[in-house]
Design a protein around this motif. Structure first.
Motif, PDB file in Angstrom:
ATOM      1  N   PRO A  99       0.729  -1.301   0.000  1.00 27.25           N
ATOM      2  CA  PRO A  99      -0.005   0.017   0.072  1.00 27.25           C
ATOM      3  C   PRO A  99       1.050   1.270  -0.115  1.00 27.25           C
ATOM      4  O   PRO A  99       1.791   1.174   0.949  1.00 27.25           O
ATOM      5  CB  PRO A  99      -0.767  -0.127   1.335  1.00 27.25           C
ATOM      6  N   PRO A 100       0.901   2.177  -1.101  1.00 31.54           N
ATOM      7  CA  PRO A 100       1.876   3.119  -1.233  1.00 31.54           C
ATOM      8  C   PRO A 100       1.762   4.122  -0.071  1.00 31.54           C
ATOM      9  O   PRO A 100       2.886   4.484   0.189  1.00 31.54           O
ATOM     10  CB  PRO A 100       1.308   3.922  -2.620  1.00 31.54           C
ATOM     11  N   ARG A 101       0.707   4.594   0.327  1.00 35.99           N
ATOM     12  CA  ARG A 101       0.719   5.688   1.482  1.00 35.99           C
ATOM     13  C   ARG A 101       1.180   5.236   2.687  1.00 35.99           C
ATOM     14  O   ARG A 101       2.210   5.800   3.275  1.00 35.99           O
ATOM     15  CB  ARG A 101      -0.784   6.284   1.594  1.00 35.99           C
ATOM     16  N   ALA A 102       0.745   4.032   3.068  1.00 35.82           N
ATOM     17  CA  ALA A 102       1.503   3.533   4.312  1.00 35.82           C
ATOM     18  C   ALA A 102       2.894   3.241   4.260  1.00 35.82           C
ATOM     19  O   ALA A 102       3.710   3.358   5.292  1.00 35.82           O
ATOM     20  CB  ALA A 102       0.481   2.185   4.648  1.00 35.82           C
ATOM     21  N   ILE A 103       3.446   2.763   2.921  1.00 37.85           N
ATOM     22  CA  ILE A 103       4.868   2.282   2.766  1.00 37.85           C
ATOM     23  C   ILE A 103       5.730   3.765   2.790  1.00 37.85           C
ATOM     24  O   ILE A 103       6.752   3.853   3.325  1.00 37.85           O
ATOM     25  CB  ILE A 103       4.929   1.716   1.421  1.00 37.85           C
ATOM     26  N   ARG A 158      10.114  -0.013   4.320  1.00 34.77           N
ATOM     27  CA  ARG A 158      10.330   0.051   2.917  1.00 34.77           C
ATOM     28  C   ARG A 158      10.051  -1.180   2.118  1.00 34.77           C
ATOM     29  O   ARG A 158      10.294  -1.317   0.972  1.00 34.77           O
ATOM     30  CB  ARG A 158      11.804   0.058   2.680  1.00 34.77           C
ATOM     31  N   HIS A 159       8.912  -1.567   2.265  1.00 35.52           N
ATOM     32  CA  HIS A 159       8.471  -2.669   1.707  1.00 35.52           C
ATOM     33  C   HIS A 159       6.842  -2.846   1.488  1.00 35.52           C
ATOM     34  O   HIS A 159       6.465  -2.816   0.308  1.00 35.52           O
ATOM     35  CB  HIS A 159       9.018  -4.024   2.389  1.00 35.52           C
ATOM     36  N   GLY A 160       6.276  -3.321   2.480  1.00 37.44           N
ATOM     37  CA  GLY A 160       4.884  -3.477   2.303  1.00 37.44           C
ATOM     38  C   GLY A 160       3.995  -3.798   3.840  1.00 37.44           C
ATOM     39  O   GLY A 160       4.560  -3.508   4.883  1.00 37.44           O
ATOM     40  N   SER A 161       2.834  -4.253   3.491  1.00 38.62           N
ATOM     41  CA  SER A 161       2.082  -4.455   4.778  1.00 38.62           C
ATOM     42  C   SER A 161       1.716  -6.063   4.841  1.00 38.62           C
ATOM     43  O   SER A 161       1.812  -6.738   4.011  1.00 38.62           O
ATOM     44  CB  SER A 161       0.659  -3.848   4.497  1.00 38.62           C
TER      45      SER A 161
END
Ligand code: ZN
Length: 255
Positions: A99-103, A158-161
């Motif tokens: 998810p781009p914003r959380a990352i 720097r990766h994801g959820s």
């Protein structure tokens, strides 16, 4: 209770399409899985866009990541899923997304202070961030080992959820809320910074978990650093040199 393989395949197709439609992955990123039994997991294959997922595509693997009755390989990120299932006997589904914003919060090393919305305090809590680890290596599952025991939603820096639940619908709901909260936090920051709830309200909201029978695991919000500040307190960086100069000036003036 485990889902039948055919129901699990249908769910994987449905939520794979949703994950890509909601912009929570790009290209062939991310993977979804359902636990079929104590030693079998159904997981999305590598190199297939989630929007192109079809019923026959997911692969059954054992708890060591070896495909069962298939010569196709699962994604190298299957280790993240297996780690979650090993640590959490209570869960039946895992979604790993980008998810781009959380990352963005983890790249900026900005606190992902999710404890700012009532329903997020109740359902997600203080979403923890696992330290950066090289994708595909054993370091990645190790980086999240302790956190997944405590929380149904976490970020890999720097990766994801990684979000988990009793089924893919639950895991997706948490992923969607996590990214939505990150988006709101970005707007709040643009408008001068997110302010925390008073501690009493946080405690009251967390008390509602029992009232609503919320079973998901979540890190208590009182541990979030933003809550150590009072509501309305300035969050801007303090110019230490300027302050020291001012104090020295005033002390000298009083000598
Ligand atoms: Zn990934």
């Amino acid at each position: 209770m485990f889902q039948s393989e055919i129901e699990a395949r249908k769910d994987i197709v449905r939520y794979s399409h949703k994950v890509q439609a909601h912009g929570l992955v790009a290209a062939t990123d991310g993977n979804l899985s359902v636990r079929l039994s104590a030693d079998r997991v159904l997981i999305t294959p590598s190199s297939l866009r989630k929007e192109d997922m079809f019923l026959e595509a997911p692969i059954v693997i054992d708890m060591n990541g070896n495909p069962v009755d298939s010569d196709r390989r699962p994604s190298t990120e299957h280790k993240v899923h297996l780690e979650a299932y090993r640590q959490r006997g209570d869960i039946r589904a895992v979604i790993h997304a980008h998810p781009p914003r959380a990352i963005a919060f983890t790249i900026a090393e900005a606190p992902l202070d999710t404890c700012v919305l009532p329903e997020v305090v109740v359902n997600l809590g203080n979403v923890p961030v696992a330290p950066y680890a090289t994708p595909s290596t054993e370091d990645l599952p190790a980086s999240m080992r302790d956190l997944i025991r405590e929380s149904d939603a976490l970020m890999l820096a720097r990766h994801g959820s990684v979000t988990v639940g009793s089924d893919l619908s639950e895991a997706f709901k948490k992923l969607e809320k996590l990214e939505h909260t990150a988006e709101i936090l970005i707007y709040a920051r643009l408008l001068g910074g997110a302010k925390s709830f008073p501690l009493e309200e946080l405690n009251r909201l967390q008390g509602l978990r029992d009232f609503y029978g919320v079973k998901s695991k979540a890190v208590a919000c009182a541990r979030n650093p933003i809550n150590e500040k009072r509501p309305g307190e300035e969050t801007a960086d303090v110019d230490i040199d300027f302050l020291v100069e001012e104090i020295v000036k005033r002390v000298k003036a009083n000598l």
